[in-house]
Each structure stands twice: as structure tokens, then as C-alpha cells.
Design a protein around this motif. Structure first.
Motif, PDB file in Angstrom:
ATOM      1  N   UNK A 249       0.826  -1.218   0.000  1.00  0.00           N
ATOM      2  CA  UNK A 249       0.000   0.000   0.000  1.00  0.00           C
ATOM      3  C   UNK A 249       0.856   1.261   0.000  1.00  0.00           C
ATOM      4  N   UNK A 250       2.136   1.125   0.383  1.00  0.00           N
ATOM      5  CA  UNK A 250       3.024   2.305   0.352  1.00  0.00           C
ATOM      6  C   UNK A 250       3.293   2.762  -1.084  1.00  0.00           C
ATOM      7  N   UNK A 251       3.056   1.867  -2.048  1.00  0.00           N
ATOM      8  CA  UNK A 251       3.282   2.191  -3.465  1.00  0.00           C
ATOM      9  C   UNK A 251       1.980   2.177  -4.264  1.00  0.00           C
ATOM     10  N   UNK A 252       0.853   2.252  -3.572  1.00  0.00           N
ATOM     11  CA  UNK A 252      -0.443   2.161  -4.243  1.00  0.00           C
ATOM     12  C   UNK A 252      -0.629   3.295  -5.249  1.00  0.00           C
ATOM     13  N   UNK A 253      -1.378   3.012  -6.308  1.00  0.00           N
ATOM     14  CA  UNK A 253      -1.559   4.019  -7.373  1.00  0.00           C
ATOM     15  C   UNK A 253      -2.420   5.200  -6.919  1.00  0.00           C
ATOM     16  N   UNK A 254      -3.236   5.013  -5.881  1.00  0.00           N
ATOM     17  CA  UNK A 254      -4.135   6.075  -5.421  1.00  0.00           C
ATOM     18  C   UNK A 254      -3.483   6.833  -4.259  1.00  0.00           C
ATOM     19  N   UNK A 255      -3.277   8.155  -4.404  1.00  0.00           N
ATOM     20  CA  UNK A 255      -2.598   8.929  -3.355  1.00  0.00           C
ATOM     21  C   UNK A 255      -3.260   8.817  -1.980  1.00  0.00           C
ATOM     22  N   UNK A 256      -4.594   8.785  -1.945  1.00  0.00           N
ATOM     23  CA  UNK A 256      -5.296   8.720  -0.647  1.00  0.00           C
ATOM     24  C   UNK A 256      -4.956   7.427   0.107  1.00  0.00           C
ATOM     25  N   UNK A 257      -4.803   6.336  -0.645  1.00  0.00           N
ATOM     26  CA  UNK A 257      -4.441   5.056  -0.017  1.00  0.00           C
ATOM     27  C   UNK A 257      -3.026   5.142   0.550  1.00  0.00           C
ATOM     28  N   UNK A 258      -2.105   5.703  -0.237  1.00  0.00           N
ATOM     29  CA  UNK A 258      -0.720   5.851   0.233  1.00  0.00           C
ATOM     30  C   UNK A 258      -0.666   6.726   1.489  1.00  0.00           C
ATOM     31  N   UNK A 259      -1.368   7.829   1.456  1.00  0.00           N
ATOM     32  CA  UNK A 259      -1.384   8.742   2.600  1.00  0.00           C
ATOM     33  C   UNK A 259      -1.897   8.039   3.854  1.00  0.00           C
ATOM     34  N   UNK A 260      -3.016   7.305   3.719  1.00  0.00           N
ATOM     35  CA  UNK A 260      -3.596   6.584   4.856  1.00  0.00           C
ATOM     36  C   UNK A 260      -2.621   5.522   5.371  1.00  0.00           C
ATOM     37  N   UNK A 261      -1.905   4.859   4.449  1.00  0.00           N
ATOM     38  CA  UNK A 261      -0.911   3.859   4.845  1.00  0.00           C
ATOM     39  C   UNK A 261       0.169   4.503   5.716  1.00  0.00           C
ATOM     40  N   UNK A 262       0.663   5.663   5.298  1.00  0.00           N
ATOM     41  CA  UNK A 262       1.729   6.314   6.069  1.00  0.00           C
ATOM     42  C   UNK A 262       1.214   6.842   7.415  1.00  0.00           C
ATOM     43  N   UNK A 263      -0.037   7.275   7.457  1.00  0.00           N
ATOM     44  CA  UNK A 263      -0.624   7.668   8.750  1.00  0.00           C
ATOM     45  C   UNK A 263      -0.656   6.470   9.699  1.00  0.00           C
ATOM     46  N   UNK A 264      -1.028   5.320   9.158  1.00  0.00           N
ATOM     47  CA  UNK A 264      -1.077   4.105   9.973  1.00  0.00           C
ATOM     48  C   UNK A 264       0.334   3.682  10.397  1.00  0.00           C
ATOM     49  N   UNK A 265       1.309   3.830   9.500  1.00  0.00           N
ATOM     50  CA  UNK A 265       2.699   3.486   9.834  1.00  0.00           C
ATOM     51  C   UNK A 265       3.181   4.314  11.030  1.00  0.00           C
ATOM     52  N   UNK A 266       2.821   5.595  11.043  1.00  0.00           N
ATOM     53  CA  UNK A 266       3.173   6.449  12.191  1.00  0.00           C
ATOM     54  C   UNK A 266       2.522   5.936  13.465  1.00  0.00           C
ATOM     55  N   UNK A 267       1.258   5.524  13.364  1.00  0.00           N
ATOM     56  CA  UNK A 267       0.533   5.015  14.534  1.00  0.00           C
ATOM     57  C   UNK A 267       1.185   3.730  15.062  1.00  0.00           C
ATOM     58  N   UNK A 268       1.616   2.866  14.152  1.00  0.00           N
ATOM     59  CA  UNK A 268       2.316   1.649  14.573  1.00  0.00           C
ATOM     60  C   UNK A 268       3.579   2.009  15.360  1.00  0.00           C
ATOM     61  N   UNK A 269       4.322   3.000  14.870  1.00  0.00           N
ATOM     62  CA  UNK A 269       5.546   3.432  15.570  1.00  0.00           C
ATOM     63  C   UNK A 269       5.219   3.956  16.971  1.00  0.00           C
TER      64      UNK A 269
END
Length: 314
Positions: A249-269
Motif C-alpha cells: 500500500x506504500x506504493x499504491x496508485x491512489x494517493x489517498x491510499x498511500x497517505x492513509x498507509x503512512x498515517x497508519x505506519x506512524x501510529x504503529x511506531x
């Protein structure tokens, strides 16, 4: 019905109460639950004829019909006697879980507004159905159409005072995670919409929106759960993080999906530091090798994830 029945059984053991429903009154004499009804015929006999007609309209494909029916449903919840409205409850989880993901944003907003009216009328009697609804309710609170998200949040706040919201999510945490993992790992545009009747463009748009909302809902769950409850989910979350599909999902074609993935990655950290450290070989490439992403939608979430990743993994 089976999950509703199980929830009802658990609630009965807890003398009919559920964490978070304290806001609805705590007198043991008036606490109870509406048992899950197994047969459609039995349900029909419990449901008021006017409600039955509206519920049938909600299953139609036509957007105008659905929208009007949902608005009518909300008005009826507001105006009818509580005993009459309670007859709808065994039907509601199935309807809500489907229509809250509807492609049409007006239908989604109206669904949350009507849900608020249902909550205000049935109050604690919603308790046995919470586990089957909560995953979709959390997704709705992360809707990319902000009026729908706001309406879902208002309904949630009407059901639970803010001090009880973490308990309510903890009560349903396993069911929520199952729904989110299914959306992130199993569902496709063709399983979420009927390829026979829904155009490909609409199917894909709905699927990408639900992916985005599911990633954000998982972030929301982690941010709201008490720490010990997050810890109890670690095994399930490890199985999510072990899937290559998740990291793509970090390389997903849809920007909104990528953005949400990185928000979740921060939450995991933030909330699962040790888990992230253990998954460093996957986390670092997914986040740090994405820093050339120049999309304005993605950059704020991406750079926050970069900072959290660098701070968490030494």
C-alpha cells in the motif's frame, strides 16, 4: 445473527450491561438486551409494517430510492415508540454494514444521521449488536466524505460519553480487527460490488475508498484503545504486518491510499514500538524508500512516518 447472539450471550452474563453504555443509565432493573432472532419469519412478525416497507426499500439499487428510504427510516426512529423501533434491531447490523459503505456519499451521510436517531431511541438495547456493527462504524468515522464521517462520529458520541469510548472499542476489538483485516487483505473491487450490475469505474472507486478508510480506522483504533488492549491484539497485528500485500500500500496508485498507509505506519511506531522494531526489514523500505513521492496529498503523512520510523528504529 450468530455474532449478535454471541454478544447477547456475553452481555447476559454481564447482567445485560456493556462497557460504555453507562451513559444510557445503569439501573440493573431496566438493563436488558433484545435477543438475536434466528428466522426471517420471526423477525418479520416483530417488525412494524411501516418499518418493514422502509427496510425493503433500503435494499434497492436505485440511489434516490435508498436515500429517501434512509431519511424516512431516521424520521420513523425519531417519531415512533421505542418498543416499535426496537423491533428493527435484529435487522440493523446487516443493513448498516452494507449501506454504510455505499458508493453514494449522500446515502452514507443519511445512514449515519439515521443511525443517530436509532441510538437515541433504543439506547442500551443496541448493546447485543455492537460487535457486529463496530468495525463498520469505525470505518464510517474515517469516511473520505467529511459530512458522512462527522455524522458517524456524532452518532458514536451520542452512544458513548468520551470517557467510555475506549471501553466500547475494547469490548469489540477482535471483531473490529477482523473486519479491517478482511478489507485490507481479502476484499477486492469485485467482492465489494457486483460486477454484473456495477460499472468497473464505480467498483474501483468504492474499493479504493474503503481501503483508505480501513487503514485510517485501524489508526483510530490504535489511538483510542487502552494500552493493555492494544497489547492483546499484537498477535493479530503481527499476522497483518507479515503480509506483503499490506506493505505494497506504500506504493499504491491512489494517493489517498498511500497517505492513509503512512498515517497508519506512524501510529504503529507510536503504539506498537517493539512490533515495528521487529518488522524493521519491512518498515524501513516501505517508508524510507518512498521519500521521492511528491504528491501533495501524500507528503504530510509520509514525512511524519519518516520521522517516526527514524526515531523508532535505530
Amino acid at each position: 445473527p450468530s455474532s449478535s447472539g454471541r454478544a447477547a450471550e456475553l452481555l447476559a452474563k454481564e447482567r445485560g450491561t456493556v462497557p460504555g453504555f453507562v451513559g444510557f443509565g445503569t439501573s440493573q432493573s431496566d438493563l436488558g438486551y433484545v435477543p438475536a432472532v434466528q428466522g426471517a419469519e420471526e423477525i418479520d412478525s416483530l417488525v412494524d409494517a411501516d418499518f418493514r416497507m422502509v427496510l425493503r426499500k433500503l435494499s434497492k439499487r436505485d440511489i434516490t430510492t435508498k436515500l429517501k428510504a434512509m431519511q424516512e427510516f431516521g424520521t420513523m426512529c425519531k417519531e415512533r415508540e421505542a418498543e416499535v423501533v426496537k423491533g428493527v434491531l435484529p435487522y440493523w447490523p446487516r443493513i448498516y454494514c452494507k449501506i454504510s459503505l455505499d458508493h453514494d456519499r449522500r446515502v452514507r451521510e443519511a445512514t449515519q444521521q439515521s443511525f443517530e436517531q436509532l441510538i437515541l431511541k433504543v439506547k442500551k438495547h443496541l448493546a447485543p449488536y455492537l460487535k457486529s456493527i463496530m468495525g463498520y462504524w469505525l470505518i464510517a468515522q474515517c469516511d473520505t466524505y467529511s459530512p458522512a464521517a462527522s455524522a458517524a462520529k456524532v452518532a458514536f458520541e451520542k452512544a458513548f460519553p468520551s470517557s467510555k469510548q475506549p471501553e466500547a472499542l475494547a469490548f469489540c476489538k477482535d471483531e473490529i480487527l477482523n473486519v479491517l483485516q478482511d478489507h485490507l487483505l481479502k476484499e477486492t473491487s469485485d467482492t465489494l460490488s457486483d460486477p454484473q450490475t456495477v460499472p468497473e469505474e464505480e467498483r474501483e472507486a468504492k474499493f479504493f475508498r474503503i481501503l483508505t478508510c480501513s487503514l485510517l480506522a485501524l489508526k483510530k483504533l490504535l489511538s483510542m484503545l487502552p494500552k493493555k488492549e492494544i497489547h492483546s491484539l499484537e498477535e493479530k497485528l503481527m499476522s497483518l504486518l507479515s503480509q506483503n500485500k499490506f506493505w505494497k500500500y506504500s506504493k499504491h496508485s491512489i494517493p489517498q491510499v498511500r497517505s492513509a498507509f503512512f498515517e497508519l505506519a506512524s501510529a504503529f511506531c507510536q503504539y506498537l514500538t517493539e512490533l515495528v522494531k521487529a518488522e524493521a526489514p519491512r518498515v524501513c523500505p516501505a517508508v524510507l524508500l518512498s521519500i521521492d513521492d511528491s504528491d501533495a496529498v501524500v507528503c504530510p503523512a509520509l514525512w511524519e512516518a519518516v520521522l517516526h520510523t527514524v526515531a523508532t528504529i535505530e
